[in-house]
Design a protein around this motif. Structure first.
Motif, short mmCIF file in Angstrom:
data_model
loop_
_atom_site.label_atom_id
_atom_site.label_comp_id
_atom_site.label_asym_id
_atom_site.label_seq_id
_atom_site.Cartn_x
_atom_site.Cartn_y
_atom_site.Cartn_z
N GLU A 141 11.87 -9.42 4.58
CA GLU A 141 11.95 -8.91 5.95
C GLU A 141 12.62 -7.54 6.04
O GLU A 141 12.49 -6.83 7.04
N HIS A 142 13.32 -7.14 4.97
CA HIS A 142 14.02 -5.86 4.98
C HIS A 142 13.33 -4.79 4.13
O HIS A 142 13.86 -3.69 3.98
N VAL A 143 12.19 -5.12 3.56
CA VAL A 143 11.48 -4.19 2.68
C VAL A 143 10.36 -3.51 3.46
O VAL A 143 9.41 -4.15 3.88
N HIS A 144 10.50 -2.20 3.64
CA HIS A 144 9.43 -1.43 4.28
C HIS A 144 8.36 -1.07 3.25
O HIS A 144 7.17 -1.35 3.44
N THR A 145 8.78 -0.46 2.14
CA THR A 145 7.89 -0.22 1.01
C THR A 145 8.69 -0.47 -0.27
O THR A 145 9.92 -0.44 -0.27
N LEU A 146 7.95 -0.67 -1.37
CA LEU A 146 8.57 -0.89 -2.67
C LEU A 146 7.90 0.04 -3.68
O LEU A 146 6.68 0.09 -3.77
N ILE A 147 8.73 0.78 -4.42
CA ILE A 147 8.24 1.64 -5.49
C ILE A 147 8.84 1.13 -6.80
O ILE A 147 10.06 1.04 -6.93
N LEU A 148 7.98 0.80 -7.76
CA LEU A 148 8.42 0.32 -9.07
C LEU A 148 8.06 1.39 -10.09
O LEU A 148 6.89 1.64 -10.37
N SER A 149 9.08 2.04 -10.65
CA SER A 149 8.90 3.18 -11.53
C SER A 149 9.20 2.77 -12.97
O SER A 149 10.36 2.52 -13.32
N ASP A 150 8.14 2.66 -13.80
CA ASP A 150 8.30 2.19 -15.18
C ASP A 150 9.22 0.98 -15.20
O ASP A 150 10.21 0.91 -15.93
N SER A 151 8.88 0.03 -14.37
CA SER A 151 9.73 -1.13 -14.10
C SER A 151 9.71 -2.15 -15.23
O SER A 151 8.67 -2.38 -15.85
N ALA A 152 10.86 -2.75 -15.47
CA ALA A 152 10.95 -3.84 -16.43
C ALA A 152 9.99 -4.96 -16.04
O ALA A 152 9.61 -5.11 -14.87
N ALA A 153 9.61 -5.74 -17.03
CA ALA A 153 8.70 -6.86 -16.78
C ALA A 153 9.32 -7.83 -15.79
O ALA A 153 10.54 -8.01 -15.77
N PRO A 154 8.48 -8.47 -14.95
CA PRO A 154 9.03 -9.45 -14.00
C PRO A 154 9.69 -10.63 -14.69
O PRO A 154 10.52 -11.31 -14.10
N GLY A 155 9.36 -10.85 -15.97
CA GLY A 155 10.10 -11.80 -16.79
C GLY A 155 10.89 -11.01 -17.81
O GLY A 155 10.35 -10.52 -18.81
N PHE A 248 4.12 -6.02 1.54
CA PHE A 248 4.53 -4.68 1.95
C PHE A 248 3.88 -3.67 1.01
O PHE A 248 3.52 -4.02 -0.13
N PRO A 249 3.67 -2.45 1.46
CA PRO A 249 3.05 -1.44 0.58
C PRO A 249 3.87 -1.26 -0.70
O PRO A 249 5.10 -1.12 -0.65
N THR A 250 3.19 -1.25 -1.83
CA THR A 250 3.86 -1.13 -3.12
C THR A 250 3.18 -0.07 -3.96
O THR A 250 1.95 -0.02 -4.06
N LEU A 251 4.00 0.79 -4.55
CA LEU A 251 3.53 1.82 -5.48
C LEU A 251 4.11 1.51 -6.85
O LEU A 251 5.32 1.34 -7.00
N VAL A 300 5.31 10.37 -4.77
CA VAL A 300 6.25 9.55 -3.99
C VAL A 300 6.29 10.00 -2.54
O VAL A 300 6.23 9.17 -1.62
N ASN A 301 6.38 11.31 -2.32
CA ASN A 301 6.43 11.80 -0.94
C ASN A 301 5.16 11.44 -0.17
O ASN A 301 5.22 11.07 1.00
N GLN A 302 4.02 11.54 -0.82
CA GLN A 302 2.76 11.22 -0.14
C GLN A 302 2.68 9.73 0.17
O GLN A 302 2.25 9.33 1.26
N PHE A 303 3.10 8.89 -0.77
CA PHE A 303 3.10 7.45 -0.53
C PHE A 303 4.00 7.10 0.65
O PHE A 303 3.60 6.32 1.54
N LEU A 304 5.18 7.67 0.68
CA LEU A 304 6.11 7.38 1.77
C LEU A 304 5.59 7.93 3.10
O LEU A 304 5.72 7.29 4.15
N LEU A 305 4.99 9.11 3.04
CA LEU A 305 4.42 9.70 4.25
C LEU A 305 3.28 8.84 4.80
O LEU A 305 3.17 8.62 6.01
N ASP A 306 2.46 8.32 3.90
CA ASP A 306 1.35 7.47 4.32
C ASP A 306 1.81 6.21 5.04
O ASP A 306 1.08 5.63 5.85
N HIS A 307 3.03 5.78 4.72
CA HIS A 307 3.54 4.54 5.30
C HIS A 307 4.80 4.77 6.13
O HIS A 307 5.58 3.86 6.35
N ASP A 308 4.94 6.02 6.57
CA ASP A 308 6.17 6.37 7.30
C ASP A 308 6.37 5.51 8.54
O ASP A 308 5.43 5.15 9.23
N ALA A 309 7.63 5.23 8.78
CA ALA A 309 8.03 4.55 10.02
C ALA A 309 9.36 5.15 10.44
O ALA A 309 10.08 5.72 9.64
N THR A 310 9.66 5.05 11.69
CA THR A 310 10.94 5.53 12.21
C THR A 310 11.70 4.35 12.76
O THR A 310 11.16 3.29 13.04
#
Length: 312
Positions: A141-155, A248-251, A300-310
């Protein structure tokens, strides 16, 4: 002539230092630890970003060795870093405080709550991607967007055995280098720092950029005991089944030549999250925001702009 040159160099150095964005620092109080925060950018109505750094056992410092987050992205919205419990400015834990996933997620929620906004954009880098994903599973409920950058495995436990399968020669060579470096260390802390730097030399695509990065980052804020405790606490964490429920939108960002988190991990993560966008960085290892900063900031800026909220 020498004094004139020295004076010019001092002026250039002072000017360069003046251009480095300085964060607004703060503390978020929790029952276990006071979490140090570092905020870049001016307050605005745009959704803020909380950056969750990797490690485990590193402070946020390794992520701000250029201006991608502190200036190029913070120009459009506030970017908040924090040092995870047991690292950097957040080292003083209550006796008996744990390093469990639940404790780490609670810390991240405390940072989010301190901003007095309902939703936040989260960026998780490396191990920080696993932590950000765990937060997203606990508090969608608190996640507007999520960006995972070379993220560790979910396990988490699946990551390093996988590396040894995919890059056996590289891993063996790195371990050999670390063993040799240990012979030159004067203390356990120095040995840990040498280990870390040997590991960083493995995770860059460009050796020139790696050399520049390490030369300009004399202290990466590494707390080896914390890193070991977190690794043990997260050993059995597996979020694979929960990612299908992210709405939620995820990059997902991945360096093509990442020898720390193999590209197949990001491909799998991106295809596990409904509607996730996957962007490859073709001349990067584990830190594409350092090796391809222009493209990274733009994506990153374009992704956030595409999903911008105020927010109010």
């Amino acid at each position: 002539m020498h004094s004139l040159l020295r004076g010019v160099l001092l002026l250039v150095t002072a000017a360069a230092y003046a251009q480095v964005p300085q964060p607004h620092t703060g503390l978020v109080h929790t029952p276990d630890v006071d979490l140090a925060t570092f905020t870049y950018g001016k307050p605005s109505t745009t959704t803020p970003i909380i950056a969750v750094n990797g490690g485990p056992g590193l402070s946020h410092v390794y992520m701000i060795q250029n201006d991608v987050w502190t200036r190029r992205i913070a120009e459009h919205r506030q970017v908040i870093f924090y040092d995870q419990r047991g690292t950097g400015g957040s080292q003083h834990l209550r006796p008996g405080a744990t390093q469990t996933m639940e404790a780490q997620v609670n810390d991240l929620e405390a940072v989010r709550a301190s901003l007095h906004v309902e939703k936040v954009d989260f960026i998780g880098d490396s191990y920080g991607g696993l932590l950000a994903s765990a937060y997203a599973a606990a508090h969608p409920e608190h996640v507007h967007t999520l960006i995972l950058s070379d993220s560790a495995a979910p396990g988490f436990s699946k990551l390093h055995p996988r590396l040894e399968e995919v890059f056996p020669d590289v891993i063996a060579k790195t371990k050999e280098q670390i063993d040799k470096l240990h012979g030159h260390a004067n203390s356990d802390a120095e040995a840990a720092d040498l280990d870390l730097r040997a590991h960083f030399r493995m995770i860059f695509y460009s050796q020139e950029l790696c050399d520049r990065y390490l030369a300009n980052a004399p202290d990466l804020g590494f707390a080896p005991a914390t890193g070991e405790a977190v690794s043990k606490a997260f050993a059995n964490v597996d979020l694979s089944s929960q990612m299908a429920h992210y709405h939620f939108p995820t990059l997902v960002i991945q360096g093509r030549f990442d020898l720390n988190v193999t590209p197949d991990i990001s491909w799998t993560v991106a295809h596990s999250i409904p509607g996730a966008q996957l962007v490859w960085f073709e001349k990067s290892g584990h830190l594409p925001y350092y090796e391809e900063p222009d493209k990274y900031a733009s994506v990153v800026n374009q992704f956030l702009l595409d999903h911008d909220a105020t927010h109010d």
